[in-house]
Design a protein around this motif. Structure first.
Motif, PDB file in Angstrom:
ATOM      1  N   ALA A  56       9.522  -9.208 -10.063  1.00 43.90           N
ATOM      2  CA  ALA A  56       9.934  -7.937  -9.463  1.00 43.90           C
ATOM      3  C   ALA A  56       8.803  -7.376  -8.615  1.00 43.90           C
ATOM      4  N   ILE A  57       9.189  -6.498  -7.672  1.00 44.86           N
ATOM      5  CA  ILE A  57       8.212  -5.799  -6.828  1.00 44.86           C
ATOM      6  C   ILE A  57       8.539  -4.310  -6.978  1.00 44.86           C
ATOM      7  N   LEU A  58       7.519  -3.466  -7.018  1.00 44.26           N
ATOM      8  CA  LEU A  58       7.766  -2.032  -7.252  1.00 44.26           C
ATOM      9  C   LEU A  58       6.965  -1.198  -6.260  1.00 44.26           C
ATOM     10  N   VAL A  59       7.601  -0.174  -5.688  1.00 47.28           N
ATOM     11  CA  VAL A  59       6.891   0.798  -4.839  1.00 47.28           C
ATOM     12  C   VAL A  59       7.445   2.201  -5.113  1.00 47.28           C
ATOM     13  N   GLY A  60       6.726   3.193  -4.610  1.00 47.29           N
ATOM     14  CA  GLY A  60       7.128   4.586  -4.776  1.00 47.29           C
ATOM     15  C   GLY A  60       8.001   5.071  -3.621  1.00 47.29           C
ATOM     16  N   ALA A  61       8.609   6.248  -3.853  1.00 49.32           N
ATOM     17  CA  ALA A  61       9.508   6.845  -2.859  1.00 49.32           C
ATOM     18  C   ALA A  61       8.783   7.113  -1.537  1.00 49.32           C
ATOM     19  N   GLY A  62       7.504   7.468  -1.610  1.00 53.83           N
ATOM     20  CA  GLY A  62       6.737   7.783  -0.399  1.00 53.83           C
ATOM     21  C   GLY A  62       6.667   6.578   0.531  1.00 53.83           C
ATOM     22  N   THR A  63       6.416   5.432  -0.031  1.00 56.48           N
ATOM     23  CA  THR A  63       6.311   4.204   0.765  1.00 56.48           C
ATOM     24  C   THR A  63       7.657   3.860   1.401  1.00 56.48           C
ATOM     25  N   VAL A  64       8.713   4.005   0.614  1.00 55.00           N
ATOM     26  CA  VAL A  64      10.042   3.677   1.134  1.00 55.00           C
ATOM     27  C   VAL A  64      10.393   4.621   2.287  1.00 55.00           C
ATOM     28  N   ALA A  65      10.087   5.920   2.111  1.00 52.16           N
ATOM     29  CA  ALA A  65      10.436   6.911   3.139  1.00 52.16           C
ATOM     30  C   ALA A  65       9.703   6.615   4.452  1.00 52.16           C
ATOM     31  N   ILE A  66       8.446   6.230   4.359  1.00 59.37           N
ATOM     32  CA  ILE A  66       7.656   6.048   5.589  1.00 59.37           C
ATOM     33  C   ILE A  66       7.838   4.651   6.196  1.00 59.37           C
ATOM     34  N   ASP A  67       7.836   3.622   5.328  1.00 61.50           N
ATOM     35  CA  ASP A  67       7.814   2.242   5.859  1.00 61.50           C
ATOM     36  C   ASP A  67       9.202   1.606   5.995  1.00 61.50           C
ATOM     37  N   ASN A  68      10.202   2.119   5.297  1.00 62.62           N
ATOM     38  CA  ASN A  68      11.519   1.484   5.251  1.00 62.62           C
ATOM     39  C   ASN A  68      11.384  -0.032   5.040  1.00 62.62           C
ATOM     40  N   PRO A  69      10.708  -0.424   3.934  1.00 59.78           N
ATOM     41  CA  PRO A  69      10.397  -1.862   3.753  1.00 59.78           C
ATOM     42  C   PRO A  69      11.582  -2.669   3.230  1.00 59.78           C
ATOM     43  N   LEU A  70      11.466  -3.985   3.335  1.00 62.53           N
ATOM     44  CA  LEU A  70      12.490  -4.900   2.840  1.00 62.53           C
ATOM     45  C   LEU A  70      12.122  -5.401   1.440  1.00 62.53           C
ATOM     46  N   LEU A  71      10.834  -5.611   1.220  1.00 65.46           N
ATOM     47  CA  LEU A  71      10.281  -6.012  -0.083  1.00 65.46           C
ATOM     48  C   LEU A  71      10.897  -7.314  -0.623  1.00 65.46           C
ATOM     49  N   THR A  72      11.025  -8.306   0.234  1.00 58.74           N
ATOM     50  CA  THR A  72      11.565  -9.592  -0.226  1.00 58.74           C
ATOM     51  C   THR A  72      10.439 -10.637  -0.307  1.00 58.74           C
ATOM     52  N   ASP A  73      10.753 -11.753  -0.942  1.00 57.28           N
ATOM     53  CA  ASP A  73       9.832 -12.890  -1.029  1.00 57.28           C
ATOM     54  C   ASP A  73      10.156 -13.785   0.163  1.00 57.28           C
TER      55      ASP A  73
ATOM     56  N   ARG B 264      -3.575   8.722   9.380  1.00 58.08           N
ATOM     57  CA  ARG B 264      -3.153  10.107   9.062  1.00 58.08           C
ATOM     58  C   ARG B 264      -1.677  10.336   9.370  1.00 58.08           C
ATOM     59  N   THR B 265      -1.066   9.478  10.231  1.00 55.12           N
ATOM     60  CA  THR B 265       0.373   9.642  10.531  1.00 55.12           C
ATOM     61  C   THR B 265       1.240   8.806   9.582  1.00 55.12           C
ATOM     62  N   GLY B 266       0.597   8.060   8.677  1.00 54.00           N
ATOM     63  CA  GLY B 266       1.356   7.239   7.725  1.00 54.00           C
ATOM     64  C   GLY B 266       1.536   5.802   8.202  1.00 54.00           C
ATOM     65  N   ASP B 267       1.008   5.482   9.397  1.00 51.17           N
ATOM     66  CA  ASP B 267       1.185   4.123   9.914  1.00 51.17           C
ATOM     67  C   ASP B 267       0.337   3.136   9.099  1.00 51.17           C
ATOM     68  N   ALA B 268       0.996   2.060   8.638  1.00 44.65           N
ATOM     69  CA  ALA B 268       0.263   1.070   7.828  1.00 44.65           C
ATOM     70  C   ALA B 268       0.544  -0.347   8.327  1.00 44.65           C
ATOM     71  N   ARG B 269       1.262  -0.466   9.455  1.00 42.57           N
ATOM     72  CA  ARG B 269       1.685  -1.797   9.924  1.00 42.57           C
ATOM     73  C   ARG B 269       0.922  -2.221  11.159  1.00 42.57           C
ATOM     74  N   TRP B 270       0.195  -3.257  11.150  1.00 39.01           N
ATOM     75  CA  TRP B 270      -0.235  -3.892   9.925  1.00 39.01           C
ATOM     76  C   TRP B 270      -1.730  -3.720   9.818  1.00 39.01           C
ATOM     77  N   ILE B 271      -2.166  -3.372   8.631  1.00 38.08           N
ATOM     78  CA  ILE B 271      -3.613  -3.232   8.418  1.00 38.08           C
ATOM     79  C   ILE B 271      -4.250  -4.617   8.370  1.00 38.08           C
ATOM     80  N   THR B 272      -3.566  -5.535   7.712  1.00 40.06           N
ATOM     81  CA  THR B 272      -4.163  -6.869   7.532  1.00 40.06           C
ATOM     82  C   THR B 272      -3.527  -7.905   8.463  1.00 40.06           C
TER      83      THR B 272
END
Ligand SMILES: NC(=O)c1ccc[n+]([C@@H]2O[C@H](COP(=O)([O-])OP(=O)(O)OC[C@H]3O[C@@H](n4cnc5c(N)ncnc54)[C@H](OP(=O)(O)O)[C@@H]3O)[C@@H](O)[C@H]2O)c1
Length: 392
Positions: A214-231, A189-197
């Motif tokens: 390519a990898i694609l995510v939405g603005a919501g994910t970027v705002a909460i997770d600040n991900p790197l999204l690299t291989d 509920r707080t947006g924490d997703a690290r790490w579920i798996t």
């Protein structure tokens, strides 16, 4: 031309002229050609993965092997023929995809096979590229080469599913991947997703990312997770994984991990015309590409995919969040789905369910996956399948 069309057992096929063909050796060689082709993963797009073995069915000897890499330019058949030398005369070529008969970046492989005296060509499937599409097989047959089509066709089509999809549909192949708890939540509920798996699942996800352009995510994910999204598979790639963000209000921060690494691997943000020019310039100064209004700020997903196609991106992995996942599913633009399910229960009415949007009204309307692949990674289960669009 011999079209193998009916299967008696795993080791014998019957041809339309009622000849029995022993498959054991042919099958082994085709498997080898597919294995070789797969070595090009991450290094061939926008071309297909191709592997080739030149061997003798009579003596069981392998004379040459090759696989395609875009930067090496030379085709699998050329490399295998080169290794085989004079022994190619009278031998069989096992090629994981129809050889081409036109001049592209290289001269026709069909001519090279004919000139080398190859007696038989076995290939599982036609190349859907309109420049090939059966003309390679026809060229070989006209020159008196025996051509067999169909051996391990399903495996060969799966191996090149992104290329085949792109050629036929003229848009990138889209793979939706999410990590969820047992109760279908992708965050608390707080947006924490690290790490579920588990770490094992995350390692597998990097292997998956390696297969994509390519990898694609939405603005919501970027705002909460600040991900790197690299291989981070540590495997070689021809082009860095392009990072695509759907962000209508341009909330991406110039100090985010994505912006800070934009010069190492491309970051493309789809946003709307209304955004203030200063936020765009701050991101552009970091090397982020800001695409305004081409696709309604990311809302028109077909237009986003068209834009990515023009960048010769053959395939995308969509990694959420719930809103973007729902938008792709509802637009009928998801070609493959993977859920990594962890044995944890998050609970809570406010914790994000994996897929947002309106959802199905009845079970009959739910998205149904076919051709399932279910596997374990540590304590998690990966369920991968293809949405049933009635076009299988
Ligand atoms: N476990 C997992 O696998 C996983 C993966 C990813 C995320 N997550 C979690 O999920 C949460 C974020 O999910 P979310 O649903 O809030 O956000 P999201 O799906 O990442 O982003 C949604 C936002 O994207 C923008 N957008 C632009 N074009 C869009 C389009 N065509 N369709 C839909 N949205 C579009 C919209 O913002 P604008 O109006 O500003 O354009 C929208 O609000 C986070 O807690 C994150 O940790 C979990």
């Amino acid at each position: 031309m011999t079209l193998i069309d009916s299967k008696l057992s795993d080791s014998i096929l019957v041809t339309p002229d009622f000849r029995l063909v022993t498959l054991d050796f042919d099958k082994q060689m085709m498997r080898r050609a597919l294995e070789l082709a797969a070595r090009g993963t991450g290094q061939v797009s926008p071309s297909p993965l191709v592997g080739c073995v030149i061997a003798s069915g009579e003596t069981g000897e392998i004379f040459g092997e090759g696989f395609y890499l875009y930067e090496r330019v030379r085709h699998a058949e050329t490399l295998a023929l080169e290794q085989a030398g004079g022994r190619a005369a009278g031998a069989t070529a096992y090629v994981s995809l129809e050889p081409h008969a036109h001049t592209g970046r290289t001269p026709p492989c069909t001519t090279a096979l004919i000139d080398a005296g190859i007696r038989r060509v076995i290939a599982p499937i036609e190349d859907p590229n309109p420049l090939v599409a059966g003309s390679g097989f026809a060229h070989l047959a006209r020159a008196g080469v025996e051509v067999s089509i169909g051996l391990l066709a399903d495996e060969a089509a799966r191996l090149n599913e992104k290329y085949i999809h792109c050629m036929r549909r003229k848009r990138p192949f889209v793979h939706l991947k999410l990590a969820s708890s047992l109760d279908g939540r992708i965050a608390t509920r707080t947006g924490d997703a690290r790490w579920i798996t588990s770490e094992e699942s995350r390692r597998r996800v990097h292997q998956l990312r390696h297969e994509y352009d390519a990898i694609l995510v939405g603005a919501g994910t970027v705002a909460i997770d600040n991900p790197l999204l690299t291989d981070r598979s540590a495997r070689p790639r021809r082009r860095p994984l392009a990072r695509i963000i759907l962000d209508g209000r341009l909330n991406l921060s110039p100090t985010s991990q994505l912006a800070r690494t934009a010069r190492e691997a491309p970051v493309v943000v789809f946003t709307s015309e209304q955004v203030v020019p200063e936020s765009a310039s701050a991101l552009e100064a970091e090397g982020v590409e800001v695409v305004r209004n081409v696709a309604g700020g990311g809302r028109d997903l077909a237009a986003v995919l068209d834009d990515l196609s023009r960048r010769t991106l053959q395939s995308i992995i969509v990694e959420g969040g719930a809103t973007v996942a729902a938008a792709f599913l509802e637009a009928g633009l998801v070609d493959k789905v993977s859920f990594f399910v962890a044995p944890i229960i998050i609970g809570g009415n406010d914790a994000k369910a994996a897929i947002g949007g309106r959802g199905a009204a009845t079970i009959a309307e739910a998205f149904n996956l076919r051709d399932l692949y279910i596997t374990r990674h540590g304590r998690d289960v990966e369920i991968t399948g293809y949405p049933d669009k009635g076009d299988a």
